[in-house]
Design a protein around this motif. Structure first.
Motif, PDB file in Angstrom:
ATOM      1  N   SER A  99       4.659  13.463   6.536  1.00 40.77           N
ATOM      2  CA  SER A  99       6.117  13.415   6.669  1.00 40.77           C
ATOM      3  C   SER A  99       6.768  12.984   5.359  1.00 40.77           C
ATOM      4  N   GLU A 100       6.130  12.089   4.605  1.00 37.37           N
ATOM      5  CA  GLU A 100       6.665  11.682   3.311  1.00 37.37           C
ATOM      6  C   GLU A 100       6.650  12.853   2.333  1.00 37.37           C
ATOM      7  N   LEU A 101       5.606  13.660   2.361  1.00 35.45           N
ATOM      8  CA  LEU A 101       5.510  14.801   1.454  1.00 35.45           C
ATOM      9  C   LEU A 101       6.521  15.888   1.809  1.00 35.45           C
ATOM     10  N   GLU A 102       6.913  15.954   3.063  1.00 32.01           N
ATOM     11  CA  GLU A 102       7.899  16.951   3.496  1.00 32.01           C
ATOM     12  C   GLU A 102       9.334  16.466   3.313  1.00 32.01           C
ATOM     13  N   GLY A 103       9.507  15.188   3.016  1.00 31.87           N
ATOM     14  CA  GLY A 103      10.838  14.604   2.961  1.00 31.87           C
ATOM     15  C   GLY A 103      11.522  14.734   1.608  1.00 31.87           C
ATOM     16  N   GLU A 104      12.434  13.818   1.373  1.00 33.41           N
ATOM     17  CA  GLU A 104      13.192  13.776   0.123  1.00 33.41           C
ATOM     18  C   GLU A 104      12.341  13.122  -0.963  1.00 33.41           C
ATOM     19  N   LEU A 105      12.795  13.233  -2.189  1.00 37.83           N
ATOM     20  CA  LEU A 105      12.074  12.636  -3.313  1.00 37.83           C
ATOM     21  C   LEU A 105      11.874  11.137  -3.102  1.00 37.83           C
ATOM     22  N   SER A 106      12.868  10.451  -2.561  1.00 37.07           N
ATOM     23  CA  SER A 106      12.763   9.009  -2.323  1.00 37.07           C
ATOM     24  C   SER A 106      11.669   8.673  -1.303  1.00 37.07           C
ATOM     25  N   ASP A 107      11.324   9.619  -0.413  1.00 34.48           N
ATOM     26  CA  ASP A 107      10.268   9.385   0.577  1.00 34.48           C
ATOM     27  C   ASP A 107       8.882   9.339  -0.057  1.00 34.48           C
ATOM     28  N   LEU A 108       8.737   9.897  -1.243  1.00 32.14           N
ATOM     29  CA  LEU A 108       7.420   9.942  -1.893  1.00 32.14           C
ATOM     30  C   LEU A 108       6.893   8.559  -2.248  1.00 32.14           C
ATOM     31  N   ARG A 109       7.755   7.569  -2.292  1.00 31.52           N
ATOM     32  CA  ARG A 109       7.285   6.209  -2.601  1.00 31.52           C
ATOM     33  C   ARG A 109       6.348   5.681  -1.512  1.00 31.52           C
ATOM     34  N   ASN A 110       6.401   6.281  -0.319  1.00 31.70           N
ATOM     35  CA  ASN A 110       5.519   5.873   0.781  1.00 31.70           C
ATOM     36  C   ASN A 110       4.314   6.805   0.947  1.00 31.70           C
ATOM     37  N   ALA A 111       4.201   7.801   0.075  1.00 36.37           N
ATOM     38  CA  ALA A 111       3.044   8.701   0.101  1.00 36.37           C
ATOM     39  C   ALA A 111       1.964   8.132  -0.818  1.00 36.37           C
ATOM     40  N   LYS A 112       0.738   8.604  -0.645  1.00 39.35           N
ATOM     41  CA  LYS A 112      -0.377   8.090  -1.446  1.00 39.35           C
ATOM     42  C   LYS A 112      -0.568   8.868  -2.738  1.00 39.35           C
ATOM     43  N   TYR A 113      -0.996   8.134  -3.755  1.00 37.40           N
ATOM     44  CA  TYR A 113      -1.547   8.736  -4.962  1.00 37.40           C
ATOM     45  C   TYR A 113      -3.058   8.755  -4.772  1.00 37.40           C
ATOM     46  N   TYR A 114      -3.652   9.850  -5.125  1.00 36.67           N
ATOM     47  CA  TYR A 114      -5.103   9.961  -5.032  1.00 36.67           C
ATOM     48  C   TYR A 114      -5.692   9.991  -6.448  1.00 36.67           C
ATOM     49  N   VAL A 115      -6.170  11.114  -6.900  1.00 35.51           N
ATOM     50  CA  VAL A 115      -6.829  11.180  -8.206  1.00 35.51           C
ATOM     51  C   VAL A 115      -5.786  11.142  -9.322  1.00 35.51           C
ATOM     52  N   VAL A 116      -5.967  10.201 -10.255  1.00 37.13           N
ATOM     53  CA  VAL A 116      -5.047  10.056 -11.377  1.00 37.13           C
ATOM     54  C   VAL A 116      -5.689  10.421 -12.713  1.00 37.13           C
ATOM     55  N   ASP A 117      -7.022  10.604 -12.733  1.00 32.87           N
ATOM     56  CA  ASP A 117      -7.687  10.944 -13.989  1.00 32.87           C
ATOM     57  C   ASP A 117      -9.025  11.619 -13.686  1.00 32.87           C
ATOM     58  N   LEU A 118      -9.422  12.544 -14.570  1.00 29.50           N
ATOM     59  CA  LEU A 118     -10.697  13.259 -14.454  1.00 29.50           C
ATOM     60  C   LEU A 118     -11.451  13.192 -15.773  1.00 29.50           C
ATOM     61  N   ASP A 135       4.387   3.325  -3.839  1.00 33.92           N
ATOM     62  CA  ASP A 135       5.202   2.125  -4.023  1.00 33.92           C
ATOM     63  C   ASP A 135       4.365   0.904  -4.419  1.00 33.92           C
ATOM     64  N   LYS A 136       3.037   0.971  -4.204  1.00 36.08           N
ATOM     65  CA  LYS A 136       2.168  -0.180  -4.494  1.00 36.08           C
ATOM     66  C   LYS A 136       1.251   0.055  -5.695  1.00 36.08           C
ATOM     67  N   ILE A 137       1.503   1.114  -6.439  1.00 39.26           N
ATOM     68  CA  ILE A 137       0.637   1.420  -7.584  1.00 39.26           C
ATOM     69  C   ILE A 137       0.663   0.321  -8.629  1.00 39.26           C
ATOM     70  N   SER A 138       1.779  -0.348  -8.781  1.00 38.21           N
ATOM     71  CA  SER A 138       1.883  -1.413  -9.780  1.00 38.21           C
ATOM     72  C   SER A 138       1.296  -2.732  -9.304  1.00 38.21           C
ATOM     73  N   GLN A 142      -5.859  -2.062  -5.530  1.00 36.84           N
ATOM     74  CA  GLN A 142      -5.867  -0.669  -5.126  1.00 36.84           C
ATOM     75  C   GLN A 142      -7.149  -0.406  -4.344  1.00 36.84           C
ATOM     76  N   ASN A 143      -7.159   0.697  -3.601  1.00 41.39           N
ATOM     77  CA  ASN A 143      -8.343   1.101  -2.837  1.00 41.39           C
ATOM     78  C   ASN A 143      -9.145   2.115  -3.635  1.00 41.39           C
ATOM     79  N   ASN A 144      -9.346   1.850  -4.912  1.00 41.65           N
ATOM     80  CA  ASN A 144      -9.899   2.876  -5.788  1.00 41.65           C
ATOM     81  C   ASN A 144     -11.406   3.062  -5.665  1.00 41.65           C
ATOM     82  N   ASN A 145     -11.798   4.291  -5.985  1.00 41.72           N
ATOM     83  CA  ASN A 145     -13.202   4.657  -6.042  1.00 41.72           C
ATOM     84  C   ASN A 145     -13.369   5.786  -7.049  1.00 41.72           C
ATOM     85  N   LEU A 146     -14.604   5.998  -7.449  1.00 42.12           N
ATOM     86  CA  LEU A 146     -14.949   7.122  -8.313  1.00 42.12           C
ATOM     87  C   LEU A 146     -15.653   8.160  -7.463  1.00 42.12           C
ATOM     88  N   LEU A 147     -15.242   9.409  -7.618  1.00 45.76           N
ATOM     89  CA  LEU A 147     -15.846  10.516  -6.883  1.00 45.76           C
ATOM     90  C   LEU A 147     -16.540  11.429  -7.881  1.00 45.76           C
TER      91      LEU A 147
END
Length: 194
Positions: A99-118, A135-138, A142-147
């Protein structure tokens, strides 16, 4: 835009808007804009696609493939040398975040970031998956892992990391370890043995 690869025959970058990737053929002076692919089963507003599909990218010249990880989609996509979509490997897509991905730009703050680097290690792709709400990236945790994936998109190994907020990393091929950048730490370069 972000440059991901510069070679003798091509340049691969991410435009700021309107496309997922840009392949530039140096010899022919030809541009190939790759649209936001592959399409997903949710209704993303056109104006939000550049934020949702913004990718981490790594080009493998030997295999003539580009690995592309859209930061908010929990997947790894593969394209050939001309930018034609080949296949995907979906590793995580939080259905509750649709629902966050389908919403407005401001809704993206509640969506997840996944892969940030390869990067790569021994012919495998290494992906830093921070798996954290935008919204919690800073925050410091984090719940980070390497894949690790092969170049056909098959998952190999998942390394759970310690939760320190990481922004990027580089692979030490000689010693099979990574160095990660953690800006919230007093000593912001952290080493992980693989």
């Amino acid at each position: 835009s972000m440059l991901h690869y510069i070679g003798l025959e091509k340049v691969i970058s991410t435009p700021l808007s309107s496309a997922n990737l840009l392949y530039y053929d140096i010899d022919d002076s030809a541009y190939n804009y790759v649209p936001f692919l592959p399409e997903v089963d949710i209704n993303i507003k056109e104006s939000n696609k550049n934020h949702i599909y913004r990718p981490a990218v790594f080009y493998n010249k030997t295999k003539s493939k580009t690995a592309v990880a859209p930061m908010m989609l929990g997947r790894l996509d593969f394209f050939n040398d001309e930018g034609r979509y080949l296949n995907s490997s979906v590793f995580e897509m939080d259905q509750s975040g649709e629902s966050e991905l389908e919403g407005e730009l401001s809704d993206l703050r509640n969506a997840k970031y996944y892969v940030v680097d390869l990067d790569t290690l021994k012919n495998n792709i290494v992906a830093l998956n921070i798996n954290t709400i935008t919204d919690k990236i800073s925050s410091e945790n984090q719940n980070n892992n390497l894949l690790l994936y092969d170049w056909d998109g098959n998952p190999k190994i998942k390394y759970k990391l310690d939760g320190i907020a990481l922004k990027s990393f580089a692979v030490d091929h000689k010693h099979s370890r990574i160095y990660a950048y953690a800006p919230s730490q007093d000593y912001p370069i952290i080493m992980y043995q693989l």
